[in-house]
Design an enzyme around this catalytic site. Structure first.
Site, short mmCIF file in Angstrom:
data_model
loop_
_atom_site.label_atom_id
_atom_site.label_comp_id
_atom_site.label_asym_id
_atom_site.label_seq_id
_atom_site.Cartn_x
_atom_site.Cartn_y
_atom_site.Cartn_z
N GLU A 19 30.85 44.67 49.60
CA GLU A 19 32.54 44.02 49.84
C GLU A 19 33.26 45.49 50.11
O GLU A 19 32.99 46.56 49.45
CB GLU A 19 32.72 43.36 48.47
N ARG A 64 28.06 40.33 40.51
CA ARG A 64 28.35 41.66 41.27
C ARG A 64 27.94 42.94 40.17
O ARG A 64 28.13 42.81 38.99
CB ARG A 64 29.86 41.63 41.27
N TRP A 71 42.02 53.78 46.24
CA TRP A 71 41.52 53.03 44.95
C TRP A 71 41.14 51.89 45.32
O TRP A 71 40.21 51.34 45.46
CB TRP A 71 42.62 53.02 43.96
O1 KDG Z 1 44.39 44.36 41.85
C1 KDG Z 1 43.12 45.06 42.09
C2 KDG Z 1 42.00 44.10 41.50
O2 KDG Z 1 42.09 42.92 42.00
C3 KDG Z 1 40.80 44.67 42.49
O3 KDG Z 1 40.63 45.97 41.90
C4 KDG Z 1 39.50 43.79 41.96
O4 KDG Z 1 38.43 44.44 43.76
C5 KDG Z 1 38.56 43.91 42.87
C6 KDG Z 1 37.62 42.58 42.94
O5 KDG Z 1 36.59 42.57 43.78
O6 KDG Z 1 37.76 41.88 42.08
MG MG Z 2 36.88 43.78 45.45
#
Ligand code: KDG
Ligand code: MG
Length: 419
Positions: free
Chosen positions: A253, A164, A419
């Site tokens: 995603e 990623r 967020w």
């Molecule tokens: O708790 C929030 C995180 O798990 C998140 O920000 C992580 O988006 C995330 C990911 O794809 O791992």
């Molecule tokens: Mg994520």
């Protein structure tokens, strides 16, 4: 015709498994907060389940302690499906992240117990191996494109076949997924939420350049993923998907929030970039339309947040009917117990896609000794009986709970954003 004889209550009772005699909630913070449920049976066997809900940990802990544990004592530990239905249908209040994380903790602990009782690794009870190992993707990030490419190179060196990529955006103070110092990226970092400033327009201009740079350096054999972290509107997401098509992402995603599942229709009409969503989902109903209308390619629900192994199997079976694959969330805010359970699930489901892997820090790994391991881009859950993850309670007690929050995001004009 003679009616078949009904079993007496004693005959039914003799078929019952061991009783649950103890259930305890353990909250610990070896680097970050984790909620663990430990269930012990009258046979002296115990199982552990993860109930961690990042930033809301004590809500799940209280839900378990006050409302679930008293109902578990005396129940037949073998009746996993019945216990799941009891806690879901029986409670009147269904779904929601707190309820479903609590149910997941019970469910995971009971599957652990059942597999230990059978003296088998959990994946064997789930139907056995569907593949040799679990393909995982890791996180690469950088404060600029040079640093990002270095980070990708380091992960390729470690053996990862899927990465990623996230990068700081020029002119944007805080981009999602980029570390704040020299250490690894860790999202929950404040005793009150830190405020970040975000510009989707700047991000949309920069993202194709980021993908182009990585493809030029690493070619097309490496699977690349990217997380939009719910920052775009549907039309912005559609435009990003279109502009990234030539870079052949494994997935884009969380392009847009999915409370309104129809929003993905618009994205789908405009782009062939594969779409993944669902790390905040907790029920099959959160993705019913997304799956049945084939609006997504990967469902990101995970064991701890979506009701345990029992409910995850239901989601995966439903998704399989529509050609949607799994791609479970696996950040550091799910405990090693969830990770272990997820790997058994991943190894066994026919429509497995990929699993996220964000390694835990050394303290977390010590508190949760585990059988799983990483080798050549794949993870393996190990052959221990159960799901293969335990908790060292003495060590856990040395790391008391610390309130920790994810940041919040505002747009440049001060409006609250996702967020
Ligand atoms: O708790 C929030 C995180 O798990 C998140 O920000 C992580 O988006 C995330 C990911 O794809 O791992
Ligand atoms: Mg994520």
């Amino acid at each position: 015709m003679q009616e078949p004889e009904r079993e007496t209550t004693q005959q039914v009772a003799s078929k019952q498994g061991a009783r649950i005699v103890d259930a305890r909630v353990i909250v610990t913070c070896p680097g970050r907060n984790f909620v663990t449920l430990k269930i012990t049976t009258s046979d002296g066997v115990y199982g552990v389940g993860d109930g961690t809900l990042n930033g809301r940990e004590l809500a799940v802990s209280a839900y378990l302690q006050e409302h679930v544990v008293p109902c578990l004592i005396g129940r037949d530990a073998d009746r996993i499906e019945d216990t799941w239905q009891y806690l879901y249908r029986g409670a009147y209040w269904r779904r929601g992240p707190v309820t479903m994380a609590a149910i997941a903790a019970v469910d995971t602990a009971l599957w652990d117990i059942k597999a230990k009782g059978a003296n088998m690794p959990l994946y064997q009870l789930l139907g056995g191996r569907g593949r040799d190992g679990v393909t995982v993707y890791c996180h690469a990030n950088g404060h600029d494109l040079g640093e990002l490419c270095e980070s990708v190179a380091q992960h390729v060196e470690l053996g990862y076949k899927a990465v990623r990529v996230q990068c700081a955006v020029p002119g944007v103070a805080d981009a999602y997924g980029v570390s704040h110092g020299d250490g690894p990226y860790e999202p929950a970092d404040g005793s009150v939420p830190r405020e970040e400033v975000w510009s989707t327009a700047k991000y949309l201009r920069f993202a194709p350049k980021m993908m182009e740079t990585v493809r030029l350096r690493f070619g097309f054999d490496l699977a690349l993923l990217h997380d939009g972290h719910h920052r775009m509107t549907p039309i912005e997401a559609a435009s990003l998907g279109k502009s990234l098509e030539e870079f052949r992402l494994f997935w884009l995603e969380d392009a847009t929030p999915a409370e309104n599942q129809q929003a993905f229709r618009l994205i789908r009409q405009h782009t062939t970039t594969p779409l993944a969503v669902g790390e905040v989902f907790n029920s099959i109903f959160d993705c019913q339309q997304l799956i049945s209308e084939q609006l997504i390619d990967y469902i990101r629900a995970t064991v701890v947040h979506a009701g345990g192994i029992t409910h995850m199997r239901r989601i995966a079976s439903f998704a399989d009917l529509y050609g949607v694959k799994t791609g479970s969330h696996g950040p550091t805010d799910v405990s090693p117990i969830c990770m272990g359970a997820a790997l058994h699930f991943d190894l066994s489901v026919p429509n497995f896609g990929i699993q996220e892997h964000m390694p835990h820090c050394a303290e977390t790994d010590e508190v949760f000794p585990h059988a799983y391991r990483f080798k050549d881009g794949l993870m393996h859950p190990g052959e221990s009986a159960g799901h293969g993850v335990d908790i060292d309670e003495k060590l856990a007690a040395r790391f008391p709970y610390k309130r920790m929050y994810l940041p919040v995001a505002r747009l440049e004009d001060g409006s609250m954003h996702n967020w």
